[in-house]
Design an enzyme around this catalytic site. Structure first.
Site, mmCIF file in Angstrom:
data_model
loop_
_atom_site.group_PDB
_atom_site.id
_atom_site.type_symbol
_atom_site.label_atom_id
_atom_site.label_comp_id
_atom_site.label_asym_id
_atom_site.label_seq_id
_atom_site.Cartn_x
_atom_site.Cartn_y
_atom_site.Cartn_z
ATOM 1 N N SER A 1 0.839 -1.203 0.000
ATOM 2 C CA SER A 1 0.000 0.000 0.000
ATOM 3 C C SER A 1 0.873 1.251 0.000
ATOM 4 O O SER A 1 2.053 1.184 0.342
ATOM 5 C CB SER A 1 -0.875 0.025 1.251
ATOM 6 O OG SER A 1 -1.593 -1.169 1.341
ATOM 7 N N GLY A 2 0.247 2.373 -0.348
ATOM 8 C CA GLY A 2 0.984 3.639 -0.327
ATOM 9 C C GLY A 2 1.133 4.221 -1.716
ATOM 10 O O GLY A 2 0.674 3.642 -2.708
ATOM 11 N N SER A 3 1.801 5.366 -1.764
ATOM 12 C CA SER A 3 1.880 6.097 -3.032
ATOM 13 C C SER A 3 2.892 5.494 -4.005
ATOM 14 O O SER A 3 2.761 5.671 -5.220
ATOM 15 C CB SER A 3 2.224 7.558 -2.744
ATOM 16 O OG SER A 3 3.436 7.638 -2.014
ATOM 17 N N GLY B 1 6.046 -0.542 -0.376
ATOM 18 C CA GLY B 1 6.833 0.628 -0.006
ATOM 19 C C GLY B 1 7.319 0.530 1.435
ATOM 20 O O GLY B 1 7.111 -0.486 2.106
ATOM 21 N N GLY C 1 3.851 1.266 7.828
ATOM 22 C CA GLY C 1 2.572 1.529 8.485
ATOM 23 C C GLY C 1 2.206 3.000 8.521
ATOM 24 O O GLY C 1 1.233 3.367 9.166
ATOM 25 N N GLU D 1 0.161 -5.881 5.460
ATOM 26 C CA GLU D 1 1.429 -5.815 4.710
ATOM 27 C C GLU D 1 2.427 -6.839 5.248
ATOM 28 O O GLU D 1 3.138 -7.488 4.481
ATOM 29 C CB GLU D 1 2.019 -4.404 4.808
ATOM 30 C CG GLU D 1 1.213 -3.390 4.009
ATOM 31 C CD GLU D 1 1.656 -1.953 4.230
ATOM 32 O OE1 GLU D 1 1.304 -1.124 3.391
ATOM 33 O OE2 GLU D 1 2.326 -1.651 5.233
HETATM 34 O O1 LIG Z 1 3.639 1.057 5.062
HETATM 35 C C1 LIG Z 1 2.971 1.650 4.267
HETATM 36 C C2 LIG Z 1 1.506 1.816 4.408
HETATM 37 O O2 LIG Z 1 1.033 1.221 5.590
HETATM 38 C C3 LIG Z 1 3.616 2.270 3.074
HETATM 39 O O3 LIG Z 1 4.325 1.287 2.395
HETATM 40 C C4 LIG Z 1 4.545 3.343 3.534
HETATM 41 O O4 LIG Z 1 3.805 4.268 4.309
HETATM 42 C C5 LIG Z 1 5.218 4.042 2.364
HETATM 43 O O5 LIG Z 1 4.287 4.774 1.657
HETATM 44 P P1 LIG Z 1 4.675 5.665 0.387
HETATM 45 O O6 LIG Z 1 4.964 4.727 -0.731
HETATM 46 O O7 LIG Z 1 3.438 6.500 0.155
HETATM 47 O O8 LIG Z 1 5.858 6.503 0.779
#
Ligand SMILES: O=C(CO)[C@H](O)[C@H](O)COP(=O)(O)O
Length: 275
Positions: free
Chosen positions: A70-72, A127, A140, A148
């Protein structure tokens, strides 16, 4: 909502600024601003995320079941996966780690799976909020750490994708928001007290911000504590200690799980880390 004259003026001048920008862009490049994710790619951080994600997908994804974090940054990995399914006939079933990941999979027309039907994953791509030199991770930031970690644990290979801001030597160098800990709502206060007593530091109950009053609620219906640690020497010990506290569902420390990470850099290269 009542708008002041100044904010109305700002709104309209911002709109006309965007309009001019769009026209100029269309003239110069012969395509619309909305078509061009490239505009976003002028942002070095977004570009770095995309480079890392594309490289990881190209190097690690083969036919089979894939765990989707998850995440961007994961957004770009799913984009690349969809391209490869379309262009190269790659055959994948994608298991999501969150509501967000599920939506991404569906939006890209990829096959959706779950751990009940597909418990053995070839690779999980995800991520991270921060990684140390041994690929010990804090995860997280988006509140999806429990699913995850499950996906990472079910995969033959767990591959991390991130931009250059996440690559540290020691945890806490860049990430200042602490270790996310998913807790059963009724236990948040006692978990908070126990962490403080056993490990020191301070925890904050993660709040929703302006869009909802009260705490963040995870996809599992739980709360998140962000523990601002101090003086940690052994991350594995901390990971285990946190998970032994009744009421803790999971914590965002991923110790010894990732063997490979791709960090997109600001100069357009990708740094690889292996352990
Ligand atoms: O652990 C996560 C979500 O629970 C994401 O992998 C982490 O926050 C990184 O996010 P991004 O790719 O937006 O920087």
């Amino acid at each position: 909502m009542f708008w002041s004259n100044a904010s109305i003026k700002f709104h309209y001048s911002y709109r006309s600024y965007r309009c001019c920008l769009t026209l100029a862009f269309n003239r110069a490049f012969g395509c619309s601003l909305s078509q061009a994710t490239d505009v976003k790619m002028n942002d070095p951080v977004e570009n770095a995320k995309r480079l890392a994600a594309f490289k990881a997908v190209d190097n690690h994804v083969v036919d089979g079941v894939i765990g989707i974090g998850s995440g961007s940054t994961v957004v770009y990995a799913v984009e690349r996966l969809a391209q490869k399914v379309k262009d190269e006939g790659l055959e994948v079933i994608c298991v999501p780690s969150s509501f967000q990941a599920k939506q991404l999979i569906i939006q890209h027309g990829l096959k959706l799976g779950d751990l009940e039907m597909n418990p053995n994953l070839k690779v999980t791509i995800d991520g991270a909020d921060e990684s140390d030199h041994m690929l010990t991770l804090i995860k997280g930031g988006g509140g999806c750490l429990t699913q995850e970690k499950i996906l990472a644990s079910c995969a033959e290979e767990f591959v991390v994708i991130a931009d250059y801001r996440k690559a540290s030597t020691h945890l806490g160098e860049q990430w200042s928001k602490g270790i996310p800990i998913e807790v059963i709502p009724s236990a948040y206060r006692v978990v908070y007290q126990k962490i403080e007593k056993m490990l020191g530091g301070k925890s904050d109950l993660r709040m929703s911000g302006s869009s909802k009053a009260g705490p963040v609620v995870t996809d599992n219906g739980n709360f998140i504590l962000d523990w601002n640690f101090e003086g940690v020497k052994d991350w594995k010990e901390v990971e285990i200690t946190l998970n032994m506290i009744p009421g803790v569902v999971e914590n965002g420390l991923f110790v010894g799980m990732a063997r490979k990470a791709y960090f997109g850099m600001s100069d357009g290269t990708v740094m690889e880390r292996n352990v």
